[in-house]
Enzyme design. Structure first.
Site, PDB file in Angstrom:
ATOM      1  N   GLY A   1      38.422 -20.251 -12.169  1.00 19.14           N
ATOM      2  CA  GLY A   1      39.619 -20.197 -11.345  1.00 19.14           C
ATOM      3  C   GLY A   1      40.220 -18.812 -11.476  1.00 19.14           C
ATOM      4  O   GLY A   1      39.581 -17.904 -12.006  1.00 19.14           O
ATOM      5  N   SER A   2      41.459 -18.659 -11.027  1.00 17.98           N
ATOM      6  CA  SER A   2      42.047 -17.329 -11.075  1.00 17.98           C
ATOM      7  C   SER A   2      43.426 -17.330 -10.448  1.00 17.98           C
ATOM      8  O   SER A   2      43.740 -18.155  -9.594  1.00 17.98           O
ATOM      9  CB  SER A   2      41.155 -16.317 -10.334  1.00 17.98           C
ATOM     10  N   ASN A   3      44.234 -16.378 -10.894  1.00 20.21           N
ATOM     11  CA  ASN A   3      45.479 -16.021 -10.211  1.00 20.21           C
ATOM     12  C   ASN A   3      45.401 -14.547  -9.851  1.00 20.21           C
ATOM     13  O   ASN A   3      44.795 -13.758 -10.586  1.00 20.21           O
ATOM     14  CB  ASN A   3      46.707 -16.192 -11.118  1.00 20.21           C
TER      15      ASN A   3
END
Length: 820
Positions: free
Chosen positions: A245-247
């Protein structure tokens, strides 16, 4: 500078603490590839050409992670079963240990037999690698092999592969196969096992040909469409919650204090294995100067910045594959119907070498099946897709994609966000990622421009099967679950159409894919593109994700934090982002779930009669939990927070993997107020009481005090040292995602925040950057950089980047190696 002049005198000289003086050599590039190591073992690689740059990268990457790299090359060479046995576990995709060595070998041997990568390499750019890419990879191989030759397999410092027969010199083809494996991993994770285990009804997995009809077993009865769709949705939701995932947050000129633009990059990648990230700076004077991180073994920066642009990627909500349902002949299930005519499937025998239990070598043969659309599969993320009256086949939009290498080399040289968009559109090489960027001119960009199946809304309506409609319907999938397509394979018109504007056959026109440039902010936390900025919702084909649907708690947290900081309503001094406040955004470890529900939960707890909740026939005394939760007023998952672990367990039981809007809220989701709804937990709901009771019972059974600080229960092991790790699950609305799991039978961190970087641009002068690589540069336990940045991350610290020649030369820990 003098460092380079001194280092170039000898063949392979290491200089420590060299003087910080300038030299014309820096402007021209050194005669030989040169690696300057600064604090935390970060290499700054400088060369006069692309081949030399690749040589420095390959040498430095091998020095830090030779065993991880060698294991990766073993995988893509389909040799794991030969050296490690067929039953061991591996991870060709994004998750940990998702398949067996044998299945992995069968999958990659098929790609080798079909010359998939070789065919792509024979294409001229832009379909094949650009000349700079080829030169850099040629150099990478030289650097990797040089380190291995200098050190020797039997003298490798890492015991994980010291003396191993499978550690060998590599070729350029090995590197391209590795790159291709990274590009297709989104489909490999979900569909690899189903492809290598697909056999016609009545045949065995090891059969070299279909069993005669008279000997076949009865066909497996297919599931009903609604049942199949639900199983696939649930499995995809579980997979994505345990996946990458990631921001990413890009801030423009209106949102930066003391600068023109900022970027926060926060990818959530595995902490072990081939998808570790590795940090470097790559410089060819006058041509390239880029700093950041890449997936280990790819000699470019995937996430980072140059003089004028900073960018990151986030995992998108596009399904990186599509399925076709083909009707088969019940008397000859290896034929299928297209446009009223029967076509024969293609059979392919795949052989792999296998180490037997007695140490001898054997061979496993498997017949794999394909159609005009792609290979047959009998499962997706573990959900069975029976080969009976029909079969399911896979089309991967990235199977013919090596363009991603051109994409990353192009991003490394972009001069503003408009250049970024141009690179994304012309290469269309990004696999299943969004791109978020900011530039020196004050622009913030969100772009979901990638290799997307050309499934317009009209095409979907005309061609989806009944199961496909249920999977594609945005009202049904769980949050962040991509719209998986299952199209009618009986009609050739239902194949992905070719678009003249797309970079490759079957891809969606990149101009139809969403992008947004603003001067305040844009961001993404793995939701669809709809609310990159809530002031300007985006629209796009359904294949790219949902619209007007609830946002995840992590997306809410990202948007609210950005808005409050830019507006000066977060309680901190001033308005707009600075490096300090950007760092606080992430390392505050605030939980949006706690913001929304803690007050109601405490009230419920305090109102429980006699403090007792009945859970599965057990009376659980929760009275001790009430003051613990009430005292947890900070709502954070910092290392010393007490009550956070109790709340995390409570939330796991309350949410239970279901859609956010299905929790017992008093105020439902409103698409006109998507960042603040749903809200107001119904504390009178029995599910709320039950979740608290179960959480208290679970912690007591585990021997964990209800008020245990997070540092006591969430740690990563490095050698004999246990390092506390702050952060928590994304489902809790915590931006600094940390996911515990099992590693070698012990609880450890399996994925989460990896390479974290924040960059600020000003009108002039070099970019100001801070970073931390949460699991450190090296997987080698004997390396001084095995845990140094992990300790820094544990303490909430950052590495101040050295980017200019003067900054690099000023490092008190400078070591320089010249590769002659």
């Amino acid at each position: 500078m003098a460092v380079l002049a001194a280092a170039a005198v000898t063949c392979a000289t290491t200089v420590t603490g060299a003087p910080a003086t300038a030299s014309p050599a820096a402007a021209q590039g050194p005669d030989k590839p040169t690696i300057r190591y600064t604090e935390y073992g970060i290499p700054h690689i400088i060369a006069s050409d692309w081949e030399g740059l690749g040589t420095g990268y390959g040498y430095a990457a091998a020095k830090d992670n030779i065993c991880t790299l060698a294991d990766t090359y073993l995988m893509v060479d389909a040799q794991r079963s030969r050296y490690l046995g067929p039953d061991g576990r591996t991870s060709p995709g994004q998750n940990q240990n998702t398949t067996t060595n044998l299945n992995s070998d069968l999958y990659f041997q098929r790609l080798k037999d079909n010359l998939v990568v070789e065919r792509l390499l024979n294409r001229p750019a832009p379909d094949g690698p650009e000349p700079e890419v080829r030169e850099a990879i040629r150099g990478y191989v030289q650097g990797y092999n040089r380190y291995l030759a200098e050190t020797g397999v039997n003298n490798l410092p890492d015991p994980a592969c010291r003396g191993a027969a499978w550690v060998r010199p590599i070729t350029e083809l090995d590197v391209y196969r590795h790159a291709h494996a990274e590009i297709i991993m989104g489909s490999a994770d979900a569909l690899l096992d189903g492809q290598v285990n697909a056999v016609p009804p009545g045949a065995s997995a090891t059969a070299a040909a279909p069993t005669p009809a008279t000997e076949r077993a009865e066909p497996v009865k297919p599931m009903k469409p609604a049942e199949t769709a639900k199983k696939i949705r649930d499995a995809l939701a579980r997979s994505r919650s345990q996946n990458m995932g990631s921001n990413a947050l890009a801030v423009g000129s209106q949102g930066v204090s003391g600068g023109t633009g900022m970027l926060l990059a926060n990818p959530h990648f595995p902490w072990q294995g081939k998808n570790r990230m590795w940090q470097s700076q790559l410089t060819i004077p006058g041509k390239l100067n880029v700093s950041g991180a890449s997936l280990l073994g790819l000699p470019a920066v995937n996430i980072g910045h140059n003089d004028d642009v900073a960018w990151s990627h986030t995992v998108a909500t596009v399904a990186p594959f599509g399925l076709f349902d083909v009707q088969v002949d019940p008397l000859n299930p290896t034929t299928y119907l297209v446009d009223g005519a029967w076509e024969r499937m293609t059979s392919q025998r795949v052989d792999v070498d296998v180490r037997n239990a007695d140490g001898s070598l054997g061979k496993v043969s498997r017949t794999l099946w394909s159609t005009r659309y792609g290979p047959v599969t009998t499962s997706i993320v573990g959900v069975q897709l029976p080969w009976a009256v029909s079969a399911h086949v896979v089309r991967d939009p990235n199977m013919d994609n090596l363009r991603a290498l051109n994409t990353w080399f192009g991003l490394d040289r972009a001069q503003d966000v408009h250049d970024v968009v141009n690179v994304l559109e012309t290469t269309q090489g990004v696999p299943f990622f969004n791109t978020v960027a900011s530039d020196r001119r004050g622009n913030a960009l969100y772009a979901d421009i990638q290799a997307v199946p050309n499934i317009t809304d009209e095409h979907a309506r005309a061609c989806l099967t009944e199961t496909g409609k249920l999977l594609f319907d945005q009202s049904l999938p769980l949050p962040n679950v991509p719209p998986v397509s299952i199209l009618d394979g009986k009609r050739s018109a239902c194949d992905w159409p070719d678009d003249p504007n797309a970079a490759a056959p079957g891809l969606l026109d990149p101009h139809k894919q969403p992008r947004l440039i603003r001067s305040d902010f844009v961001g993404n936390a793995n939701d669809s593109p709809w609310l990159a900025n809530p002031e300007q919702p985006l629209s796009y084909p359904r294949v790219m994700g949902d619209t007007a649907a609830p946002r995840s708690l992590r997306t809410q947290e990202l948007i609210l934090t950005a808005q409050n900081r830019i507006n000066g309503t977060d309680g901190l001094p001033g308005r707009g982002f600075t490096p300090e406040t950007m760092g606080r955004l992430l390392f505050a470890d605030n939980s949006r779930a706690a913001d929304l529900t803690l007050g109601a939960t405490v009230s419920m707890c305090q109102g429980v009669a006699f403090g007792l909740i009945l859970v599965d026939g057990n009376l659980v005394d929760v009275s001790e939990a009430c003051p613990v939760l009430a005292a947890w007023k900070s709502h954070d998952f910092t290392a010393d927070s007490r009550g956070s672990w109790l709340f995390a367990n409570y939330w796991a039981y309350l949410a239970g993997g279901q859609k956010l809007e299905k929790l017992p809220w008093k105020v439902p989701f409103d698409p006109k107020d998507p960042v603040h709804t749903p809200n107001s937990l119904d504390s009178g709901s029995s599910s709320v009481r039950d979740a608290l009771g179960r959480a208290v019972l679970a912690l007591r059974r585990a021997g964990i005090p209800l008020d245990a600080p997070l540092s006591d229960v969430q740690k990563v092991t490095r050698g004999g040292e246990q390092i506390p790790i702050h952060g928590s699950l994304g489902e809790l609305g915590v931006l600094n995602v940390i996911t515990p799991g099992q590693v070698d039978g012990k609880t450890d961190v399996v994925f989460g925040s990896s390479f974290i970087q924040q960059v600020r641009f000003t009108a002039d002068g070099p970019p100001e950057s801070y970073s931390v690589l949460a699991y450190s540069q090296s997987a080698d336990p004997s390396s001084p950089h095995y845990a140094d940045q992990t300790r820094l991350f544990s303490a909430g610290g950052w590495v101040t980047e050295r980017y200019t020649e003067e900054q690099i030369a000023a490092s008190p820990q400078l070591e320089t190696k010249v590769l002659d």
